[in-house]
Enzyme design. Structure first.
Site, PDB file in Angstrom:
ATOM      1  N   LEU A 338       0.782  -1.237   0.000  1.00 58.52           N
ATOM      2  CA  LEU A 338       0.000   0.000   0.000  1.00 58.52           C
ATOM      3  C   LEU A 338       0.817   1.291   0.000  1.00 58.52           C
ATOM      4  O   LEU A 338       0.236   2.372  -0.062  1.00 58.52           O
ATOM      5  CB  LEU A 338      -0.934   0.023   1.223  1.00 58.52           C
ATOM      6  CG  LEU A 338      -2.014  -1.057   1.302  1.00 58.52           C
ATOM      7  CD1 LEU A 338      -2.849  -0.863   2.563  1.00 58.52           C
ATOM      8  CD2 LEU A 338      -2.906  -1.036   0.070  1.00 58.52           C
ATOM      9  N   ALA A 515      -2.348   5.868  -1.312  1.00 61.66           N
ATOM     10  CA  ALA A 515      -2.864   6.188  -2.642  1.00 61.66           C
ATOM     11  C   ALA A 515      -2.268   5.263  -3.694  1.00 61.66           C
ATOM     12  O   ALA A 515      -2.535   5.431  -4.878  1.00 61.66           O
ATOM     13  CB  ALA A 515      -2.556   7.648  -2.991  1.00 61.66           C
ATOM     14  N   HIS A 516      -1.451   4.314  -3.266  1.00 67.35           N
ATOM     15  CA  HIS A 516      -0.803   3.383  -4.197  1.00 67.35           C
ATOM     16  C   HIS A 516      -1.038   1.957  -3.717  1.00 67.35           C
ATOM     17  O   HIS A 516      -0.582   1.593  -2.634  1.00 67.35           O
ATOM     18  CB  HIS A 516       0.714   3.631  -4.264  1.00 67.35           C
ATOM     19  CG  HIS A 516       1.094   5.046  -4.551  1.00 67.35           C
ATOM     20  ND1 HIS A 516       2.269   5.613  -4.080  1.00 67.35           N
ATOM     21  CD2 HIS A 516       0.464   6.017  -5.256  1.00 67.35           C
ATOM     22  CE1 HIS A 516       2.341   6.870  -4.476  1.00 67.35           C
ATOM     23  NE2 HIS A 516       1.259   7.144  -5.195  1.00 67.35           N
ATOM     24  N   GLN A 517      -1.734   1.168  -4.505  1.00 67.57           N
ATOM     25  CA  GLN A 517      -1.988  -0.225  -4.135  1.00 67.57           C
ATOM     26  C   GLN A 517      -1.366  -1.133  -5.196  1.00 67.57           C
ATOM     27  O   GLN A 517      -1.590  -0.935  -6.389  1.00 67.57           O
ATOM     28  CB  GLN A 517      -3.490  -0.493  -4.017  1.00 67.57           C
ATOM     29  CG  GLN A 517      -4.187   0.419  -3.010  1.00 67.57           C
ATOM     30  CD  GLN A 517      -4.682   1.715  -3.595  1.00 67.57           C
ATOM     31  OE1 GLN A 517      -5.207   1.750  -4.703  1.00 67.57           O
ATOM     32  NE2 GLN A 517      -4.551   2.814  -2.859  1.00 67.57           N
TER      33      GLN A 517
END
Length: 588
Positions: A338, A515-517
């Site tokens: 994440l 904000a990054h998966q």
């Protein structure tokens, strides 16, 4: 977030916030570049949908008995973000008929309101309030045509060399050290208009840069998929200036120009799988996908039958689709990374800090980055420090509550409260096996890296001249900087500790965000190590490919847009080869 019929809120004047119509450039036309290839199901009904699909050149038949519209094409792509947008463009350019399914809606620059509340509701997964199962991580994911690329903060950082080396050697995936991948990064940067320069930085990035310079720390400019003078602070709500080059403005335009069809407001429900008799080791074969139109006026299901099916729903939605369709590979849904984030803040009254121009919501969102050095051979940094987009409602929700009076004072300070985000390349990982249920927990290494990053961020804020700094810890942890000794500063920094675990009454806790998966259907050398092979094809089902951030072997450690699109570009070209020759070519 509430606005009246004029799109205004009386509290904004008090806190010095405004949504300016000047955000929209005069040269933004009313043209909607994807309109000719898009079917917006919000405007359709049972009586019109079949005709609309046929008008786009699709082979459509209605199964009256089951109330299903059957659509035939060469490739169906589920999702239109960094992975799906690229896949649609590459396959369409190769002459294949492509259908893209997107559960979100289509917005062009003139459609973006820049209003925090409506934008979050319209453009983000679950309205921007998706949380992990224990409510410790708040997760932002785009849900619109263009996916995350439509609402991200423009940062375009190539995959770090050490990460590529780790994936290539440590994970035995030479794909990531190939000339094919390195060339793909250049192609991607060229197509989305990446520029290295920035002519004017906004308030928060000025603070980050000045603080680093005063401490003798290295600070880099961040390349963006926009012009060098792009000064839009609203890109997190969709860029109203039309300058940010997300997939809805680039790759999907290419796809539509080549005959691709985008169906919005349409959610994939289940993959069409049958037993595979080809003898290639894959037990199943994918024939397409069944989808549901979210407009309740349309009662018919869509059955998209295709030679190849590409899941590009992202690391949060691809695994649930595969699992609910009957795939069993143990890697599907696991290895979820994440890039967890914690924020620090510093208050810079305009009277005390006239050198920092502007307000927190103005200017390019990310234009500077500081990398906290690492001694780990697999990573360039322990953490990176950047700046976020934080509208007044998100600011109000995330800032620790101490009292009504304190809250009002903090809101009055909002325009000049700079935030720095600490992002780590997480070593621990979580899982997502059903839609909306995300299990995630950091390990001790992650917490130490986060702590080192937060301490560095606070020092940067202090060095830049903040009169007060703090974290978002639940007890309102903060330090007034005027006349404070170095010993007191160090004592404060030592108290910064990102806690993890079960909460008890009186615990001091931090709310993480992401904000990054990535990584939840990771690429692997065999089905034991990954959910897909180096071509993006699932180990269990022939003709079923994954083309999004979920295939990445680990976290990237930097903003992943370039990495996702470059990986998608390579996978998509291999799918073209698969369709052209009936088999995937050998890995270079």
């Amino acid at each position: 977030m509430q606005v009246d019929e004029n799109g205004d809120n009386p509290a904004w004047k008090a806190i010095g916030y405004e949504v300016s119509d000047n955000e929209k450039q005069n040269n933004v036309s009313n043209n909607r570049p994807l309109e000719k290839g898009t079917i917006e199901t919000m405007h359709e009904s049972d009586s019109t949908l079949q005709q609309s699909l046929a008008k786009k050149g699709l082979n459509v038949t209605l199964d009256f008995k089951s109330n299903i519209l059957k659509v035939k094409c060469d490739a169906v792509v589920v999702g239109s973000g960094c992975g799906g947008g690229v896949a649609a463009a590459v396959l369409s350019s190769a002459g294949h008929k492509v259908v893209v399914l997107e559960k979100g809606n289509y917005f062009s620059p003139q459609d973006y309101s820049s209003l925090e509340g409506p934008s979050m509701k319209q453009l983000y997964e679950t309205g921007g309030i998706l949380a992990s199962a224990d409510s410790r991580v708040l997760i932002l994911a785009g849900s619109t045509v263009g996916g995350g690329s439509a609402v991200n903060w423009s940062a375009c950082i190539k995959t770090p060399h050490k990460v590529l080396k780790d994936w290539s050697e440590g994970h035995k995936l030479p794909f990531f050290s190939s000339q094919e991948y390195l060339s793909a990064m250049e192609t991607v940067c060229e197509r989305i208009g990446v520029t290295e320069n920035c002519t004017q930085e906004g308030f928060q990035n000025q603070v980050l840069r000045k603080g680093c310079q005063n401490l003798g720390l290295k600070v880099d400019y961040v390349a963006r998929n926009s012009s060098g003078n792009h000064y839009c602070g609203s890109c997190g709500y969709g860029c109203p200036k039309g300058e940010k080059q997300g997939t809805q403005a680039t790759w999907l335009v290419d796809a539509v120009d080549k005959g691709a069809v985008i169906i919005t407001g349409c959610k994939a429900e289940k993959l069409l799988l049958e037993s595979n008799r080809s003898g290639n080791g894959r037990k199943k074969k994918c024939l397409g996908v069944v989808a549901k139109v979210l407009n309740k006026v349309v009662t018919m299901k869509l059955q998209i039958e295709a030679k190849v099916t590409i899941s590009s729903g992202g690391a949060l939605l691809t695994p649930p689709l595969l699992i609910s369709s009957g795939l069993h590979n143990k890697n599907i849904g696991r290895n979820l990374h994440l890039h967890p984030v914690l924020m620090t803040w510093g208050y810079f009254p305009e009277s005390n800090n006239s050198e920092f121009k502007g307000k927190v919501y103005e200017g390019g969102i990310i234009t500077s980055v500081h990398k906290v050095p690492s001694t780990d051979s697999k990573s360039d940094s322990r953490a990176i420090i950047e700046t976020p987009s934080l509208g007044p409602a998100c600011f109000a929700a995330l800032f620790p509550w101490e009292s009504g009076l304190d809250f009002k004072e903090r809101m009055l300070n909002y325009p000049r409260t700079a935030h720095l985000i600490t992002i780590i390349r997480d070593m621990a990982c979580g899982q997502v096996t059903s839609e909306g249920r995300i299990i995630y927990k950091l390990n001790e290494i992650d917490r130490e890296n986060m702590r080192a990053g937060m301490q560095q961020a606070l020092r940067i804020l202090i060095a830049a001249g903040a009169v007060e700094v703090g974290t978002h810890r639940s007890d309102g942890q903060r330090l007034r900087c005027s006349g404070v000794s170095e010993d007191k500063v160090q004592e404060f920094l030592d108290s910064v500790c990102p806690m993890e675990g079960a909460l008890s009454p009186g615990d001091k806790w931090n709310l993480y965000s992401s904000a990054h998966q990535m990584g939840s259907c990771r690429m692997g050398v065999n089905e034991k190590e990954g959910a897909v092979d180096e071509n993006g094809e699932t180990w269990e089902a022939e003709g079923l490919f994954v083309c999004d951030a979920s295939v990445l072997p680990t976290a990237v450690g930097v903003n992943p847009m370039i990495t996702i699109q470059s990986t998608a570009y390579c996978i998509s070209n291999r799918i073209v080869d698969y369709l052209g020759r009936g088999q995937i070519s050998e890995v270079p």
